[in-house]
Design an enzyme around this catalytic site. Structure first.
Site, mmCIF file in Angstrom:
data_model
loop_
_atom_site.group_PDB
_atom_site.id
_atom_site.type_symbol
_atom_site.label_atom_id
_atom_site.label_comp_id
_atom_site.label_asym_id
_atom_site.label_seq_id
_atom_site.Cartn_x
_atom_site.Cartn_y
_atom_site.Cartn_z
ATOM 1 N N SER A 252 0.852 -1.186 0.000
ATOM 2 C CA SER A 252 0.000 0.000 0.000
ATOM 3 C C SER A 252 0.887 1.236 0.000
ATOM 4 C CB SER A 252 -0.900 0.007 1.232
ATOM 5 O OG SER A 252 -0.146 0.414 2.357
ATOM 6 N N LYS A 253 0.219 2.369 -0.048
ATOM 7 C CA LYS A 253 0.928 3.654 -0.072
ATOM 8 C C LYS A 253 1.944 3.787 1.075
ATOM 9 C CE LYS A 253 -2.426 6.996 -0.918
ATOM 10 N NZ LYS A 253 -3.613 6.668 -1.421
ATOM 11 N N ARG A 254 1.626 3.142 2.193
ATOM 12 C CA ARG A 254 2.537 3.226 3.337
ATOM 13 C C ARG A 254 3.941 2.759 2.987
ATOM 14 N NH1 ARG A 254 2.034 -0.344 6.969
ATOM 15 N NH2 ARG A 254 0.706 -1.687 5.709
ATOM 16 N N HIS A 255 4.029 1.846 2.020
ATOM 17 C CA HIS A 255 5.333 1.288 1.680
ATOM 18 C C HIS A 255 6.128 2.166 0.721
ATOM 19 C CE1 HIS A 255 3.004 -2.415 2.824
ATOM 20 N NE2 HIS A 255 4.078 -2.541 3.568
ATOM 21 N N GLY A 256 5.453 3.126 0.104
ATOM 22 C CA GLY A 256 6.125 3.964 -0.891
ATOM 23 C C GLY A 256 5.238 4.083 -2.118
#
Ligand code: GLU
Length: 482
Positions: A252-256
């Site tokens: 997800s966006k949290r990872h980049g």
């Protein structure tokens, strides 16, 4: 049998890594089997679908080289390829299911359903529609609709039995029908739900293999029921496992970055993206990592797609991008870099000899095309906009003799009659000897003053390409400034 596969995105946002991989596997499978790759826009959820998203998805697919054989903008024999333009086909199928007794009208209002749901919840049961309207006859239902009552349409799921599918990736998967709901196939405004529309489209578009994310595995028995009820052949299924982030949680966006356009903006090559995405769940022989698109078409095989989740490795993608950058010859690489330079320094920029030299100079270390733009700031920036990075300046200006080094370097270099890398190097090395300083100290001082950064392409070549006049001017400016 001609292989026909499709990628069917819902245009509610950008094309993401997961969708791009699904599209790629479909594309490779089609090409390998000389089949057709179809793009279909699933925009029945009109509140969440936008034209901008459609445009962006098409653009990113083309950028990746995943040109479809049938679909939006190019048409094809089984169009239209946008679900909102296919309503009549869904209505017909719904009518057929109603009259054959495979589906029924449901008059339960949203409020009633909500109450049933809360009721189930309070008794700690998972909610399943209690089939209240299942036995209302079609005649009675049609009469009520004529009188103005709103009604959805539900599929009459068999109360027992099993459905088995032989998934190409996951093997045999069995579903217990008693666990299934009488699911909605048309809302009260007559719009079809995903499960109905996807079956009608895949059947009418003669799709032979449904290759998609395994988030749709649980929908598959519902779809098989609809295929059977409509008398259509059931296609083969291949459900691709999830993509996880480095921490093994769903990517997800949290990872980049996860949207394709973000990688494009960062200077990734489409060939590298395709190469990496192909390996995200598929392997040829557990060791080969470099594949051209053509090799992928030849070697790709659904039977070597793993049923285990794939882990997205940002570093590996970056490394592979570097490998791909070094595959391109200088001319081609320059062409790929050009748009990034233009977006930073203006459209007037034109490729010239110096540009090629800079590409050669940086090619070995480049991991993304953006690296080039960062490293060659000193060359592309207009002279009156040039500035030295403050942090970098502080680092070197703190050491003793900084100003003197720059002054001496200016004098040495201005005396050169031949402005080339070896003369520049000779002059600066002589200066090192004369000042009895460490080479690194002198070179870093010159580097910061002339390129504005402590990190730059090789120094002597950089000065040669920048030219004598600009080099001296910057040394001068730095001396005055200090
Ligand atoms: N529109 C669906 C999605 O984006 C496609 C599902 C399918 O491929 O059947 O998830």
């Amino acid at each position: 049998m001609t292989v026909r596969v499709r990628f069917a995105p819902s245009p509610t946002g950008w094309l993401h890594i997961g969708g791009a991989r699904t599209a790629l596997y479909n594309f490779l499978f089609a090409k390998k089997h000389s089949g057709k790759f179809i793009l279909r826009i699933e925009d029945t959820d009109q509140s969440r679908s936008t034209d901008e998203a459609i445009k962006a998805i098409l653009e990113d697919m083309r950028w990746l080289g995943l040109q479809w054989d049938e679909g939006p903008e190019i048409g094809g024999p089984y169009g239209p390829y946008r679900q909102t333009e296919r309503s009549h086909l869904y209505e017909e199928a719904i009518k057929q299911l109603l009259s054959s007794g495979s589906a029924y009208y449901c008059f339960c209002s949203p409020e009633e359903l909500e109450k049933m749901r809360e009721d189930a919840l309070s008794r700690k049961l998972s909610f399943r529609y209690p089939r209240k309207c299942r036995n209302i006859s079609l005649e009675e239902a049609e009469e009520r609709i004529r009188r103005g009552e709103p009604a959805a349409v539900r599929f009459k799921t068999p109360l027992e039995g099993r459905i088995k599918i032989n998934d190409i990736v996951r093997g045999e998967v069995e579903f217990d029908l008693s666990q299934l709901d009488d699911f909605v196939i048309a809302r009260s405004d007559k719009s079809p739900t995903y499960n109905l529309a996807v079956v009608v489209d895949d059947a009418l578009m003669k799709i032979t293999h449904v290759i998609r994310g395994d988030d749709h595995l649980s929908n598959t028995p519902k779809q098989v029921l609809i295929y059977r009820a409509l008398g259509y052949p059931v296609p083969e299924f291949a459900h691709l496992s999830m993509i996880l982030g480095p921490d093994k949680k769903p990517l997800s966006k949290r990872h980049g970055s996860t949207a394709v356009f973000e990688f494009k903006n960062k200077g990734y090559l489409p060939e590298a993206m395709v190469n990496y995405l192909a390996l995200l769940g598929w392997s040829f022989d557990d060791k080969t990592t470099f594949f051209t698109p053509q090799e992928l078409i030849e070697k790709f095989d659904l039977s070597r797609v793993s049923a285990n989740p794939a882990v997205f490795d940002f570093q590996k993608l970056e490394w592979l991008n570097g490998v791909w950058i070094r595959q391109l010859d200088t001319k081609e690489l320059a062409k790929r870099i050009e748009p990034y330079v233009k977006s930073d320094y203006g459209e007037n920029f034109e490729i010239d000899e110096n540009f090629y030299k800079l590409v050669e100079l940086t090619k070995e270390r480049m991991k993304t095309l953006r690296d080039f733009v960062d490293w060659t700031y000193f060359y592309f920036i207009e002279e009156n906009e040039f500035s030295i990075d403050e942090k970098d300046l502080k680092k070197v200006a703190a050491s003793s003799g900084f100003k003197d080094i720059l002054k001496e370097a200016r004098d040495e270099l201005s005396a050169l009659s031949n402005w080339d890398r070896s003369e520049i190097e000779k002059a600066l090395r002589e200066l090192v000897a004369r000042l009895e300083e460490k080479p690194k100290k002198v070179f870093q001082a010159v580097r910061v003053a002339v390129t504005g950064r402590l990190v730059s392409p090789p120094l002597f070549e950089s000065l040669e390409i920048l030219g004598k006049e600009r080099t001296l001017r910057r040394l001068e400016k730095a001396v005055l400034f200090l």
